[in-house]
Design an enzyme around this catalytic site. Structure first.
Site, PDB file in Angstrom:
ATOM      1  N   VAL A  39       0.799  -1.155   0.115  1.00 60.63           N
ATOM      2  CA  VAL A  39      -0.189  -0.182   0.005  1.00 60.63           C
ATOM      3  C   VAL A  39       0.887   1.333  -0.012  1.00 60.63           C
ATOM      4  O   VAL A  39       0.577   2.262  -0.669  1.00 60.63           O
ATOM      5  CB  VAL A  39      -0.966  -0.044   1.153  1.00 60.63           C
ATOM      6  CG1 VAL A  39      -0.318   0.057   2.691  1.00 60.63           C
ATOM      7  CG2 VAL A  39      -2.016   0.994   1.064  1.00 60.63           C
ATOM      8  N   ASP A  40       2.045   1.255   0.772  1.00 60.86           N
ATOM      9  CA  ASP A  40       3.039   2.257   0.699  1.00 60.86           C
ATOM     10  C   ASP A  40       3.523   2.566  -0.804  1.00 60.86           C
ATOM     11  O   ASP A  40       3.162   3.884  -1.186  1.00 60.86           O
ATOM     12  CB  ASP A  40       4.360   1.683   1.168  1.00 60.86           C
ATOM     13  CG  ASP A  40       4.907   2.962   1.907  1.00 60.86           C
ATOM     14  OD1 ASP A  40       6.028   2.562   2.459  1.00 60.86           O
ATOM     15  OD2 ASP A  40       4.748   4.101   1.448  1.00 60.86           O
ATOM     16  N   SER A 127       0.213  -3.971   8.872  1.00 57.30           N
ATOM     17  CA  SER A 127       1.135  -4.874   9.307  1.00 57.30           C
ATOM     18  C   SER A 127       0.828  -6.234   8.650  1.00 57.30           C
ATOM     19  O   SER A 127       1.762  -7.213   8.716  1.00 57.30           O
ATOM     20  CB  SER A 127       1.277  -5.147  10.694  1.00 57.30           C
ATOM     21  OG  SER A 127       2.089  -3.852  11.158  1.00 57.30           O
TER      22      SER A 127
HETATM   23  N1  APR Z   1      -5.316  -0.326  -0.877  1.00 55.10           N
HETATM   24  C1  APR Z   1      -5.525  -0.939   0.089  1.00 55.10           C
HETATM   25  N2  APR Z   1      -4.813  -1.778   0.756  1.00 55.10           N
HETATM   26  C2  APR Z   1      -3.854  -2.300   0.020  1.00 55.10           C
HETATM   27  C3  APR Z   1      -3.349  -1.958  -1.269  1.00 55.10           C
HETATM   28  C4  APR Z   1      -4.185  -0.663  -1.705  1.00 55.10           C
HETATM   29  N3  APR Z   1      -3.778  -0.072  -2.896  1.00 55.10           N
HETATM   30  N4  APR Z   1      -2.153  -2.384  -1.452  1.00 55.10           N
HETATM   31  C5  APR Z   1      -1.759  -3.699  -0.793  1.00 55.10           C
HETATM   32  N5  APR Z   1      -2.920  -3.413   0.428  1.00 55.10           N
HETATM   33  C6  APR Z   1      -3.239  -4.075   1.497  1.00 55.10           C
HETATM   34  C7  APR Z   1      -2.282  -5.617   1.669  1.00 55.10           C
HETATM   35  O1  APR Z   1      -2.933  -6.377   0.870  1.00 55.10           O
HETATM   36  C8  APR Z   1      -2.350  -6.051   2.920  1.00 55.10           C
HETATM   37  O2  APR Z   1      -3.536  -6.422   3.375  1.00 55.10           O
HETATM   38  O3  APR Z   1      -2.417  -3.667   2.761  1.00 55.10           O
HETATM   39  C9  APR Z   1      -2.288  -4.561   3.869  1.00 55.10           C
HETATM   40  C10 APR Z   1      -0.923  -4.210   4.325  1.00 55.10           C
HETATM   41  O4  APR Z   1       0.146  -4.734   3.510  1.00 55.10           O
HETATM   42  P1  APR Z   1       1.662  -3.934   3.160  1.00 55.10           P
HETATM   43  O5  APR Z   1       1.339  -2.838   2.143  1.00 55.10           O
HETATM   44  O6  APR Z   1       2.851  -5.219   2.764  1.00 55.10           O
HETATM   45  O7  APR Z   1       2.201  -3.189   4.616  1.00 55.10           O
HETATM   46  P2  APR Z   1       2.749  -3.923   5.634  1.00 55.10           P
HETATM   47  O8  APR Z   1       2.406  -5.363   5.954  1.00 55.10           O
HETATM   48  O9  APR Z   1       2.280  -3.192   6.985  1.00 55.10           O
HETATM   49  O10 APR Z   1       4.352  -3.939   5.497  1.00 55.10           O
HETATM   50  C11 APR Z   1       4.852  -2.579   5.541  1.00 55.10           C
HETATM   51  O11 APR Z   1       5.742  -3.055   3.268  1.00 55.10           O
HETATM   52  O12 APR Z   1       5.124  -2.062   1.498  1.00 55.10           O
HETATM   53  C12 APR Z   1       6.141  -2.090   2.543  1.00 55.10           C
HETATM   54  O13 APR Z   1       7.106   0.089   2.549  1.00 55.10           O
HETATM   55  C13 APR Z   1       6.263  -0.877   3.407  1.00 55.10           C
HETATM   56  O14 APR Z   1       8.146  -1.722   4.454  1.00 55.10           O
HETATM   57  C14 APR Z   1       6.842  -1.426   4.501  1.00 55.10           C
HETATM   58  C15 APR Z   1       6.054  -2.816   4.786  1.00 55.10           C
END
Ligand code: APR
Length: 191
Positions: A39-40, A127
């Site tokens: 999502v980042d 997370s």
């Molecule tokens: N909209 C909503 N949710 C999303 C989107 C989106 N566009 N893209 C991904 N997700 C969901 C994923 O499917 C998951 O359920 O967001 C949730 C969190 O996943 P991650 O993005 O991997 O975040 P996280 O697990 O907190 O890990 C953070 O990942 O992307 C890197 O820079 C970030 O290092 C950090 C780590």
């Protein structure tokens, strides 16, 4: 699915958080605040370079953002007004304070929204992607933390969880129903 907490509401929906028009959306960021995948990556791609520029300025002035904390920036080209970058914990099995750090990431985001007088906020499932936090446990922490905040003094009237995968939405639905069925002390009444 919605749950009412007095006149306030928690909503669950499936979708892409970059499309949300709430006052702010929350990013599942990492401590560097310099972007990443998941999502980042989606938020930085859709929002454009202004968001990263604002993150770099914050990092230069206040350093990296530890797990459990959050910072707020402009939203660049996104439809919302602000992006709150929250850093959740990496899952290490549950014995390293992960639940409290995850709750703190949600609380920090909610407090920043209150400091800016925001009324609506959208969260991803923090997370539970790259950071490996099991979805059912994360959903319970997330929903309880938001419920507790909405039962107190706050400018927020609407919190929406925007879940990317259908399976994630189903997990949050189960968690919200369990919370709502926890009796009057549990607060929300699911619908
Ligand atoms: N909209 C909503 N949710 C999303 C989107 C989106 N566009 N893209 C991904 N997700 C969901 C994923 O499917 C998951 O359920 O967001 C949730 C969190 O996943 P991650 O993005 O991997 O975040 P996280 O697990 O907190 O890990 C953070 O990942 O992307 C890197 O820079 C970030 O290092 C950090 C780590």
């Amino acid at each position: 699915m919605k749950a009412a907490i007095g006149a306030r509401v928690i909503e669950l929906t499936r979708g892409d958080i970059t499309h949300e028009t709430t006052d702010a959306i929350v990013n599942a960021a990492n401590s560097s605040l310099l972007g990443g995948g998941g999502v980042d990556g989606a938020i930085h791609r859709a929002g454009g370079p202004e968001i990263l520029e604002a993150c770099k300025q914050l990092r230069a002035s206040t350093g990296t953002c530890p797990p459990g904390h959050a910072v707020i920036t402009n939203a660049g080209r996104l439809a919302c007004r602000y992006v709150i970058h929250a850093v959740g914990p990496v899952w290490h099995g549950g014995a390293r304070g992960e639940a409290e750090l995850l709750a703190s990431a949600y609380r920090s985001s909610l407090r920043l929204a209150d400091e800016h007088g925001l009324r609506s906020l959208a969260f991803p499932s923090i997370s539970t992607g790259a950071y490996g936090y099991p979805e059912p446990a994360a959903a319970d922490v997330a929903l309880r933390t938001v419920r507790d905040h909405l039962m107190g003094e706050t400018s927020i009237t609407q919190v929406r969880f925007v879940l990317f995968a259908e399976t994630t939405l189903a997990t949050y639905r189960t968690a919200l129903s369990a919370l709502a069925c926890g009796g009057p002390e549990s607060g929300p009444s699911a619908s």
